[in-house]
Write an enzyme that holds these catalytic residues in place. Sequence first.
Site, mmCIF file in Angstrom:
data_model
loop_
_atom_site.group_PDB
_atom_site.id
_atom_site.type_symbol
_atom_site.label_atom_id
_atom_site.label_comp_id
_atom_site.label_asym_id
_atom_site.label_seq_id
_atom_site.Cartn_x
_atom_site.Cartn_y
_atom_site.Cartn_z
ATOM 1 N N LYS A 160 -5.546 1.372 12.731
ATOM 2 C CA LYS A 160 -5.609 -0.020 13.201
ATOM 3 C C LYS A 160 -4.582 -0.275 14.305
ATOM 4 C CE LYS A 160 -7.567 -2.112 9.022
ATOM 5 N NZ LYS A 160 -7.550 -1.042 7.999
ATOM 6 N N PHE B 139 -9.747 -9.472 1.264
ATOM 7 C CA PHE B 139 -9.465 -10.797 0.719
ATOM 8 C C PHE B 139 -10.238 -10.967 -0.588
ATOM 9 C CE2 PHE B 139 -8.240 -13.627 4.630
ATOM 10 C CZ PHE B 139 -7.077 -12.889 4.786
ATOM 11 N N GLU C 229 0.834 -1.209 0.000
ATOM 12 C CA GLU C 229 0.000 0.000 0.000
ATOM 13 C C GLU C 229 0.866 1.255 0.000
ATOM 14 O OE1 GLU C 229 -2.383 0.515 3.481
ATOM 15 O OE2 GLU C 229 -3.710 1.983 2.529
#
Lengths: 78, 424
Positions: B348, B412, B327
């Site tokens: 996160k 995913f 990323e």
Amino acid sequence: MSDIAARVQKITAENLDVDASKVEPKASFIDDLGADSLDIVELVMAFEEEFDIEIPDDAAENIQTVGDAIKFIEERKK
Amino acid sequence: MQRRVVVTGLGLVTPVGSGTKEAAWQGPWKALLEGKSGARRIDDLFDVSDLGCQIGAPVPRDGQLAFNPDDWVAPKEQRRIEDFIVFGMAAAEMALADSGLPLDSDEAKERTGVLMGSGIGGLDGIAQTALSLQEKGPRKVSPFFIPSCLINLTSGQISIKHQLKGPNHAVVTACATGVHAIGDAARLIAYGDADAMVAGGTEGSICRIGYAGFLACKALTTGFNDNPTAASRPYDKDRDGFLMGEGAGVVILEEYEKAKARGATIYAEITGYGLSGDAYHVTAPAEDGDGGYRAMKAAIARAGVDPSEIGYVNAHGTSTPLGDEAELRAVERLFGDAADGLVMSSTKSSVGHLLGAAGAIEAIYSILAMRDGVAPATLNLDNPSVETKINLAPKTPVEKSIDCVLSNSFGFGGTNASIVMRKV
């Protein structure tokens, strides 16, 4: 009130989240106690568990009031 | 001509605290800026003795900013819905209260829809029912089993509770769910299908089968069972997988002219939304981050902004070895010279990975970063694994004036979503 009636009243009040005083023999699960079709299925399962009996689907369809339930269970437990 | 779409309400249920009807996001946002971590050992939740990961970031049920389900859903109903629906219903009610959206007419109700997603839905309920089916047979399966676990039932339950009769929809795109839900809901308003939407993501998958499954994919952190708050460390050289979180984030989206006319508080405008597929691997991102790059590029193009105008990027940044760097490289490639001085952080590091709720709470964090002129920190970033010109906000929030933000979520299956929002 018989032992069975008292236990039916308690389970019904808990499952449907209603005041126990409203759970009279003549009370209809759907019209008086606010149950829907899924509530009834769950309630019948709770009766089966509590009284260690099997309530067949066709019999369950005829259980519309608290009194119907008490009568059915009393017959089975004789 | 497409209609403009703005955000007028926010609601948060997070591992560092939950909002209330009176303060829908203020408490959890403050906790995030203070550097709180939601990570802890989870021995009290289920048997973790044989699991490689024994930590998580559950929604606190006691203490400060605790979540009390009784405040949102009647106890009788709680027995019939899985946690992810309870979290979603709570965050939706917070956001509706925060927005003050008037729902007093039939027309208003018919023009307001719901689009809530979840990554996995009622995973624990499915596992428990499967065990019961095996032991006791089919007659003991609850009539509420299916509606308690289905992902779109969050949208269904919210619509029933608040009588919202507009479009009722759901998204299931793993960890990209939250951004897809908000982006798709904004398009429903832009195209005139609705005037207002309750949109976001929710997740409650901290359970034994969830851990077993993600551990088998080698996705979870395993090296910090004795030091939980250090486990989520995006971009750090010692990162070893994501920390599982849970909760919900909900935004109220409204058509701009209607929101303005009623004097609503407008937090931000949704100006860009981009989607892409990796077509690469079921769980791993392409190393060059190409899918993420194209999602970001599409969102920025749609917004009609130059990368240099974007003041803050809320990264997907899950603290996995491959994903973070892919990323980062994609952001560097897209921003070019504008990467110098760009602030990008991964929240996160505080709350863990909320899977299907991640994109929604992170969009809210991005909006609040813009509102308050402060980018939240990336905790535990002691030693970046790569050199970059981007300011990753290590350990401390960065104060700066921000007019435009970008938030990324990748899932995913190689599904990517990016959203661009700006001040109005």
